[in-house]
Scaffold this motif. Structure first.
Motif, PDB file in Angstrom:
ATOM      1  N   ARG A 213      32.297  61.278  65.366  1.00 36.56           N
ATOM      2  CA  ARG A 213      33.212  62.284  65.910  1.00 36.56           C
ATOM      3  C   ARG A 213      34.583  62.234  65.242  1.00 36.56           C
ATOM      4  O   ARG A 213      35.369  63.163  65.376  1.00 36.56           O
ATOM      5  N   SER A 214      34.884  61.130  64.583  1.00 34.97           N
ATOM      6  CA  SER A 214      36.194  60.916  63.948  1.00 34.97           C
ATOM      7  C   SER A 214      37.328  60.884  64.977  1.00 34.97           C
ATOM      8  O   SER A 214      38.497  61.021  64.626  1.00 34.97           O
TER       9      SER A 214
ATOM     10  N   ILE B 223      49.720  48.415  70.617  1.00 35.36           N
ATOM     11  CA  ILE B 223      50.820  47.841  69.840  1.00 35.36           C
ATOM     12  C   ILE B 223      50.564  48.011  68.344  1.00 35.36           C
ATOM     13  O   ILE B 223      51.472  48.375  67.575  1.00 35.36           O
ATOM     14  N   LEU B 224      49.328  47.784  67.915  1.00 33.85           N
ATOM     15  CA  LEU B 224      49.020  47.914  66.490  1.00 33.85           C
ATOM     16  C   LEU B 224      49.140  49.365  66.026  1.00 33.85           C
ATOM     17  O   LEU B 224      49.473  49.621  64.858  1.00 33.85           O
ATOM     18  N   LEU B 225      48.868  50.311  66.916  1.00 28.81           N
ATOM     19  CA  LEU B 225      48.959  51.723  66.555  1.00 28.81           C
ATOM     20  C   LEU B 225      50.389  52.253  66.623  1.00 28.81           C
ATOM     21  O   LEU B 225      50.757  53.153  65.868  1.00 28.81           O
ATOM     22  N   CYS B 226      51.197  51.702  67.509  1.00 33.89           N
ATOM     23  CA  CYS B 226      52.509  52.275  67.791  1.00 33.89           C
ATOM     24  C   CYS B 226      53.680  51.512  67.191  1.00 33.89           C
ATOM     25  O   CYS B 226      54.817  52.020  67.203  1.00 33.89           O
TER      26      CYS B 226
ATOM     27  N   LEU C 177      42.780  53.995  61.678  1.00 35.11           N
ATOM     28  CA  LEU C 177      43.026  54.455  63.047  1.00 35.11           C
ATOM     29  C   LEU C 177      44.455  54.965  63.196  1.00 35.11           C
ATOM     30  O   LEU C 177      45.414  54.318  62.764  1.00 35.11           O
ATOM     31  N   GLU C 178      44.586  56.122  63.837  1.00 36.53           N
ATOM     32  CA  GLU C 178      45.908  56.673  64.127  1.00 36.53           C
ATOM     33  C   GLU C 178      45.910  57.221  65.548  1.00 36.53           C
ATOM     34  O   GLU C 178      44.910  57.759  66.024  1.00 36.53           O
TER      35      GLU C 178
ATOM     36  N   PRO D 212      43.858  57.776  73.057  1.00 33.61           N
ATOM     37  CA  PRO D 212      43.159  58.674  72.130  1.00 33.61           C
ATOM     38  C   PRO D 212      43.572  58.419  70.681  1.00 33.61           C
ATOM     39  O   PRO D 212      44.765  58.300  70.376  1.00 33.61           O
ATOM     40  N   VAL D 213      42.588  58.356  69.792  1.00 34.08           N
ATOM     41  CA  VAL D 213      42.840  58.098  68.374  1.00 34.08           C
ATOM     42  C   VAL D 213      41.973  59.028  67.534  1.00 34.08           C
ATOM     43  O   VAL D 213      41.005  59.613  68.011  1.00 34.08           O
ATOM     44  N   HIS D 214      42.350  59.153  66.257  1.00 33.04           N
ATOM     45  CA  HIS D 214      41.476  59.806  65.290  1.00 33.04           C
ATOM     46  C   HIS D 214      41.425  58.933  64.040  1.00 33.04           C
ATOM     47  O   HIS D 214      42.284  58.064  63.827  1.00 33.04           O
TER      48      HIS D 214
END
Length: 434
Positions: free
Chosen positions: A157-158, A270-273, A388-389, A412-414
């Motif tokens: 689904r990405s 935390i790793l995403l932001c 991942l974002e 939620p990520v893409h």
């Protein structure tokens, strides 16, 4: 400060100007805003100091301990602060409604969480031995296999919600396997546990369902011993009764499942932001364990934890505590105590003096397997989905509305759909070396 009569419950702090009782802050209700909890702790600290009056359910008052030093004393001193809720004055005097949503969480059970002294040591010996018997290499492999299966389920689904699609499912699969529960029963158990800790009008029924599921498991393991925690508890020299095994399993599952869900999701947040932290991690300057510890300091998966009960009248944290008063462990508030943090308020990387797992004789006995599960979950998805974002602005992320648990409602990520095996190997069953 003047204490009200014992029949009035925990004494409220009073305004130093008017002398009027200060209202207890409500730690309950459907509109409780998880984002506002840190600010609430600081308002309580400013108004009352390290121990503050709170309401944990309608008409049910308690003390919230948010001082780091005071929380250490509370958790280490079993003579003045008991774990046994049968000492709770409001309960003894019949002033807690039978259908109160707080009772499934604080009602007495024959488990290590509600015991003092020798009785606690006896049950903890069995629980610690069962946890120590977990084969770490097997556990890591099973977590990785389960994580990869989950990633495959949404990779095409990405996009995904890493709470609903990953963090909430992974610990359930692993912990239920460790207990010796099959997948279908495990799902029912997770639903019952979630209902129990939600502290709603449906919590009592959920608690009954949870007990029935575990009792059936115990009966099965009595007949046929397996390589699992339930069997280890049943056959330990401490000779726990079936009822004691059941309620210690409840404690382990309730404490282990949701805590690990929150720990995984918040670490990924935390790793995403945090671009600086993410860059330091990628460059090898920091480790995933550093990210795990940062979460335990800033966003402890359990932010408040019930309870201790005063065994005598005393002054504690500047407040007049009466015999039988309930004291809540304010883990998140104590971690943010300015008396133990650097001037900038940021925890030091590598410092593990946080209180996310409690302290003293009742410190969480499952923190090592929980860390292994969380670290492996975070490592696996980072390597499988390296781009991942976050799919929404960081400011739109919401915490679940709970005074007890500190977890994200969604993440939620893409990402770019990776090339993954369509039929990953079956998840090996994690087991204890008995």
């Amino acid at each position: 400060m003047t204490s009200p009569p014992a029949a009035a419950g925990p004494p409220s702090a009073r305004c130093p100007v008017t002398g009027a009782p200060a209202p207890a802050a409500a730690l309950h209700g459907p509109d409780l805003d998880g984002d506002a909890m840190p600010a609430l702790y600081e308002r309580l600290r400013g108004a009352h100091g390290p121990v503050a009056p709170v309401s944990i359910a309608p008409g049910v008052d308690a003390w919230l301990v948010i001082g780091h030093r005071e929380l250490l004393q509370l958790t280490r001193d079993e003579q003045d602060f008991s774990h046994d809720p049968r000492r709770w004055s409001l309960l003894r005097e019949g002033r807690v409604p039978a259908d109160s949503p707080i009772l499934p969480m604080v009602g007495w059970r024959p488990a290590l969480l509600f015991a003092d002294g020798q009785q606690h040591r006896r049950m903890r010996a069995a629980v610690s031995a069962a946890l120590a018997g977990i084969n770490g290499h097997e556990l890591r492999r099973s977590v990785r296999a389960a994580a990869e299966q989950l990633i495959v389920s949404f990779a095409e689904r990405s996009e995904a919600d890493l709470v609903a699609d990953y963090a909430r499912k992974l610990p359930m699969r692993v912990i239920t396997a460790l207990l010796g529960v099959d997948d279908q029963t495990g799902r029912h158990l997770v639903e019952a546990v979630a209902g129990t800790v939600a502290a709603t009008s449906a919590s009592a029924d959920a608690s009954k369902r949870m007990g029935a599921i575990l009792l059936q498991l115990i009966e099965e393991k009595r007949r046929r011993r397996g390589n699992d925690i339930t069997s280890a508890l049943l056959h330990h020299p401490a000779r726990l009764t079936d009822e004691e095994v059941l309620h210690n399993l409840v404690v382990m599952f309730v404490a282990g499942n949701q805590t690990t869900v929150n720990w995984i999701a918040t670490t990924l947040r935390i790793l995403l932001c945090d671009p600086q932290f993410r860059s330091s991690l990628t460059g090898g300057h920091l480790s995933v364990d550093d990210a795990l510890d940062l979460v335990l300091w800033r966003f402890p998966p359990t932010q408040n934890f019930p309870a201790r009960y005063a065994t005598r009248d005393m002054t504690f944290g500047g407040q007049p505590i009466r015999t039988g008063d309930m004291l809540i462990l304010g883990l998140a508030g104590a971690n943010a105590d300015p008396r133990i943090l650097p001037e900038d308020g940021a925890p030091v990387v590598g410092n593990r003096s946080h209180l996310a797992f409690g302290a003293g004789p009742h410190i969480c006995p499952a923190q090592d397997p929980a860390r292994l599960i969380t670290r492996t979950a975070v490592d696996t998805i980072r390597h499988r989905l390296p781009d991942l974002e976050l799919a929404i602005p960081q400011g739109d992320l919401e915490w679940i509305k709970s005074p007890w648990s500190k977890g994200l409602a969604a993440l939620p990520v893409h990402f770019t759909a990776p090339v993954l095996p369509q039929h990953p190997a079956p998840t090996p069953e994690p087991h204890a070396v008995l």
